[in-house]
Design a protein around this motif. Structure first.
Motif, PDB file in Angstrom:
ATOM      1  N   MET B  17       2.301  -6.272 -14.155  1.00 29.65           N
ATOM      2  CA  MET B  17       2.794  -5.891 -12.843  1.00 29.65           C
ATOM      3  C   MET B  17       1.645  -5.412 -11.974  1.00 29.65           C
ATOM      4  O   MET B  17       1.512  -5.764 -10.807  1.00 29.65           O
ATOM      5  CB  MET B  17       3.833  -4.780 -12.990  1.00 29.65           C
ATOM      6  CG  MET B  17       4.754  -4.654 -11.803  1.00 29.65           C
ATOM      7  SD  MET B  17       6.029  -3.436 -12.121  1.00 29.65           S
ATOM      8  CE  MET B  17       5.144  -1.933 -11.887  1.00 29.65           C
ATOM      9  N   LEU B  18       0.778  -4.612 -12.564  1.00 33.93           N
ATOM     10  CA  LEU B  18      -0.367  -4.065 -11.862  1.00 33.93           C
ATOM     11  C   LEU B  18      -1.265  -5.168 -11.329  1.00 33.93           C
ATOM     12  O   LEU B  18      -1.712  -5.135 -10.186  1.00 33.93           O
ATOM     13  CB  LEU B  18      -1.158  -3.184 -12.832  1.00 33.93           C
ATOM     14  CG  LEU B  18      -1.939  -2.063 -12.159  1.00 33.93           C
ATOM     15  CD1 LEU B  18      -1.349  -0.748 -12.623  1.00 33.93           C
ATOM     16  CD2 LEU B  18      -3.394  -2.123 -12.520  1.00 33.93           C
ATOM     17  N   MET B  19      -1.502  -6.178 -12.222  1.00 38.22           N
ATOM     18  CA  MET B  19      -2.359  -7.299 -11.823  1.00 38.22           C
ATOM     19  C   MET B  19      -1.729  -8.076 -10.677  1.00 38.22           C
ATOM     20  O   MET B  19      -2.410  -8.559  -9.786  1.00 38.22           O
ATOM     21  CB  MET B  19      -2.585  -8.239 -13.020  1.00 38.22           C
ATOM     22  CG  MET B  19      -3.572  -7.694 -14.035  1.00 38.22           C
ATOM     23  SD  MET B  19      -5.192  -7.487 -13.295  1.00 38.22           S
ATOM     24  CE  MET B  19      -5.459  -5.758 -13.401  1.00 38.22           C
ATOM     25  N   ARG B  20      -0.387  -8.123 -10.717  1.00 38.67           N
ATOM     26  CA  ARG B  20       0.294  -8.903  -9.699  1.00 38.67           C
ATOM     27  C   ARG B  20       0.168  -8.233  -8.316  1.00 38.67           C
ATOM     28  O   ARG B  20      -0.073  -8.863  -7.326  1.00 38.67           O
ATOM     29  CB  ARG B  20       1.774  -9.074 -10.070  1.00 38.67           C
ATOM     30  CG  ARG B  20       2.366 -10.356  -9.484  1.00 38.67           C
ATOM     31  CD  ARG B  20       3.766 -10.586 -10.006  1.00 38.67           C
ATOM     32  NE  ARG B  20       3.806 -10.882 -11.437  1.00 38.67           N
ATOM     33  CZ  ARG B  20       4.841 -10.569 -12.226  1.00 38.67           C
ATOM     34  NH1 ARG B  20       5.883  -9.949 -11.731  1.00 38.67           N
ATOM     35  NH2 ARG B  20       4.823 -10.892 -13.498  1.00 38.67           N
ATOM     36  N   ILE B  21       0.322  -6.884  -8.251  1.00 39.95           N
ATOM     37  CA  ILE B  21       0.239  -6.223  -6.938  1.00 39.95           C
ATOM     38  C   ILE B  21      -1.210  -5.873  -6.579  1.00 39.95           C
ATOM     39  O   ILE B  21      -1.507  -5.444  -5.468  1.00 39.95           O
ATOM     40  CB  ILE B  21       1.096  -4.949  -6.862  1.00 39.95           C
ATOM     41  CG1 ILE B  21       0.677  -3.950  -7.930  1.00 39.95           C
ATOM     42  CG2 ILE B  21       2.577  -5.269  -6.932  1.00 39.95           C
ATOM     43  CD1 ILE B  21       1.348  -2.599  -7.777  1.00 39.95           C
ATOM     44  N   GLY B  22      -2.097  -6.011  -7.519  1.00 41.13           N
ATOM     45  CA  GLY B  22      -3.505  -5.713  -7.243  1.00 41.13           C
ATOM     46  C   GLY B  22      -3.824  -4.263  -7.494  1.00 41.13           C
ATOM     47  O   GLY B  22      -3.030  -3.398  -7.110  1.00 41.13           O
ATOM     48  N   PRO B  23      -4.943  -3.968  -8.145  1.00 40.10           N
ATOM     49  CA  PRO B  23      -5.266  -2.592  -8.549  1.00 40.10           C
ATOM     50  C   PRO B  23      -5.400  -1.638  -7.361  1.00 40.10           C
ATOM     51  O   PRO B  23      -5.051  -0.475  -7.463  1.00 40.10           O
ATOM     52  CB  PRO B  23      -6.581  -2.741  -9.307  1.00 40.10           C
ATOM     53  CG  PRO B  23      -7.102  -4.103  -9.016  1.00 40.10           C
ATOM     54  CD  PRO B  23      -5.963  -4.943  -8.540  1.00 40.10           C
ATOM     55  N   TRP B  24      -5.871  -2.123  -6.214  1.00 39.00           N
ATOM     56  CA  TRP B  24      -6.049  -1.214  -5.070  1.00 39.00           C
ATOM     57  C   TRP B  24      -4.712  -0.730  -4.531  1.00 39.00           C
ATOM     58  O   TRP B  24      -4.536   0.457  -4.233  1.00 39.00           O
ATOM     59  CB  TRP B  24      -6.845  -1.882  -3.959  1.00 39.00           C
ATOM     60  CG  TRP B  24      -8.288  -2.007  -4.361  1.00 39.00           C
ATOM     61  CD1 TRP B  24      -8.983  -3.153  -4.583  1.00 39.00           C
ATOM     62  CD2 TRP B  24      -9.178  -0.921  -4.646  1.00 39.00           C
ATOM     63  NE1 TRP B  24     -10.255  -2.874  -4.991  1.00 39.00           N
ATOM     64  CE2 TRP B  24     -10.410  -1.498  -5.044  1.00 39.00           C
ATOM     65  CE3 TRP B  24      -9.062   0.474  -4.636  1.00 39.00           C
ATOM     66  CZ2 TRP B  24     -11.519  -0.741  -5.411  1.00 39.00           C
ATOM     67  CZ3 TRP B  24     -10.169   1.224  -4.996  1.00 39.00           C
ATOM     68  CH2 TRP B  24     -11.377   0.634  -5.374  1.00 39.00           C
ATOM     69  N   THR B  25      -3.778  -1.676  -4.442  1.00 39.33           N
ATOM     70  CA  THR B  25      -2.442  -1.284  -3.990  1.00 39.33           C
ATOM     71  C   THR B  25      -1.860  -0.256  -4.953  1.00 39.33           C
ATOM     72  O   THR B  25      -1.247   0.733  -4.537  1.00 39.33           O
ATOM     73  CB  THR B  25      -1.515  -2.506  -3.947  1.00 39.33           C
ATOM     74  OG1 THR B  25      -2.278  -3.636  -3.588  1.00 39.33           O
ATOM     75  CG2 THR B  25      -0.371  -2.298  -2.988  1.00 39.33           C
ATOM     76  N   ALA B  26      -2.074  -0.542  -6.247  1.00 39.50           N
ATOM     77  CA  ALA B  26      -1.528   0.366  -7.263  1.00 39.50           C
ATOM     78  C   ALA B  26      -2.114   1.755  -7.094  1.00 39.50           C
ATOM     79  O   ALA B  26      -1.394   2.762  -7.109  1.00 39.50           O
ATOM     80  CB  ALA B  26      -1.846  -0.166  -8.656  1.00 39.50           C
ATOM     81  N   LEU B  27      -3.432   1.798  -6.870  1.00 41.56           N
ATOM     82  CA  LEU B  27      -4.108   3.074  -6.703  1.00 41.56           C
ATOM     83  C   LEU B  27      -3.570   3.791  -5.458  1.00 41.56           C
ATOM     84  O   LEU B  27      -3.310   5.002  -5.459  1.00 41.56           O
ATOM     85  CB  LEU B  27      -5.614   2.832  -6.556  1.00 41.56           C
ATOM     86  CG  LEU B  27      -6.488   4.001  -7.010  1.00 41.56           C
ATOM     87  CD1 LEU B  27      -6.377   4.174  -8.516  1.00 41.56           C
ATOM     88  CD2 LEU B  27      -7.934   3.756  -6.592  1.00 41.56           C
ATOM     89  N   GLY B  28      -3.381   2.968  -4.402  1.00 40.63           N
ATOM     90  CA  GLY B  28      -2.855   3.525  -3.149  1.00 40.63           C
ATOM     91  C   GLY B  28      -1.486   4.147  -3.360  1.00 40.63           C
ATOM     92  O   GLY B  28      -1.226   5.265  -2.928  1.00 40.63           O
TER      93      GLY B  28
END
Lengths: 147, 205
Positions: B17-28
């Motif tokens: 899931m994380l890879m799908r939304i991108g790590p930066w978005t996840a961090l945000g």
């Protein structure tokens, strides 16, 4: 000459007046100032204090800080009412307090004239008496070993 | 294939899931979470101060003035109990529950249910009953946050206290059973003195 005399008389009479006037407990301190705090320590709570004469309102042998008596609630009655006294280990309010002092009639409730307990019952502090006295209890109330 | 997905487990699925939304978005999202959480708790804490409690005149004019005469406001050692110490639970879950309830009080504030001393006096009995019921139900939890009976040194307590406490606690009584009106004046109470009072017979100690 006359005016000087009058001024002197005025000064004299006003100083006399100042002496006659009852002194408040605050002394001469204006209402905006603070007075010196009395260094009176209350002794620890104790059991009933022996009475010195037959009709004496017994002294309060415990602290009464924050024991409010107001229109809604009388804190003293919380322990001294007949219904509460046993559980609280306190002396019941005197039977005489049920009597209406004006008519002498016995009331069903404690007389409203006894509402403000502190009018007659007062707590004690460890303090030197301001004036000495030579009062002696009657023989019937004399306690051995007590002055 | 279905078998495969099942085997991946929770961590694996989260990773995908994380890879799908991108790590930066996840961090945000993570950071936003912290800010919201913090902000939420911060607002909650703001409403948990004495200043907030007495910012509405209902409290300022009535209960606050009375409280200022009591040992929990001013005393020898300077340790105090403020409004939320007694009225708002410390544990998060109980606190949220109480705050949700408090929105009802806000409603009454804007309706002006107790906005004059007269209206407050008329309502006081009911308000007090609510607090007593709350404290009775939670074994006076807010009192016990500061006063733990397990640590009371009866030998240091005054005569009446050291007789009442061990006996009371043995009988399963709680602080509020005996200590009503510690911080405020009490509502009208029938005490068999003078003319009967027009009020419910409130049980104090």
């Amino acid at each position: 000459m006359l005016t000087v005399l009058a001024a002197a008389a005025l000064a004299l009479s006003s100083s006399l007046l100042a002496q006659d006037r009852p002194q408040s407990l605050r002394g001469a301190t204006p209402i905006t100032g603070t007075t010196k705090v009395d260094q009176h320590q209350r002794g620890p709570d104790q059991g009933p204090i022996p009475r010195d004469y037959v009709q004496q309102p017994p002294l309060i042998p415990h602290k009464i800080d924050e024991y409010r008596i107001d229109l809604n609630f009388n804190k003293c009655m919380d322990c001294h009412a007949w219904s509460k006294a046993k559980e609280a280990g306190a002396t019941k309010v005197s039977l005489t307090h049920f009597r209406d002092q004006a008519s002498g009639a016995e009331l069903a409730n404690i007389s409203p004239s006894r509402y403000f307990c502190n009018q007659c019952h007062v707590p004690q502090v460890e303090a030197k008496p301001l004036v000495g006295n030579s009062f002696k209890p009657v023989d019937a109330l004399a306690q051995p070993g007590r002055k | 294939m279905a078998q495969d997905r099942h085997n991946k487990g929770l961590i694996g699925r989260l990773w995908t899931m994380l890879m799908r939304i991108g790590p930066w978005t996840a961090l945000g999202l993570f950071a936003a979470g912290i800010v919201f959480w913090g902000g939420f708790n911060w607002t909650l804490e703001l409403t948990n101060t004495e200043t907030f409690c007495i910012s509405c005149h209902e409290m300022q004019e009535n209960v606050y003035k009375e409280y200022r005469d009591t040992v929990h406001y001013q005393n020898r050692t300077g340790v105090r109990a403020t409004c939320p110490d007694c009225h708002v639970p410390k544990e998060w879950i109980f606190k949220i529950a109480r705050k949700v309830q408090a929105t009802n009080e806000l409603w009454h504030h804007f309706m002006g249910t107790i906005d004059t001393p007269e209206k407050f006096r008329a309502k006081r009995g009911v308000l007090a009953q609510h607090e007593w019921a709350r404290m009775k139900a939670n074994d006076s939890r807010e009192c016990r946050n500061c006063h733990a009976y397990g640590y009371m040194d009866y030998s240091k307590q005054a005569r009446r206290a050291n007789q009442a406490h061990p006996k009371g606690f043995d009988e399963g009584k709680t602080c509020i059973d005996c200590h009503k009106g510690v911080a405020h004046r009490l509502p009208p109470t029938e005490q068999n003195i003078g003319a009967p009072k027009k009020a419910a017979k409130l049980e104090t100690r």
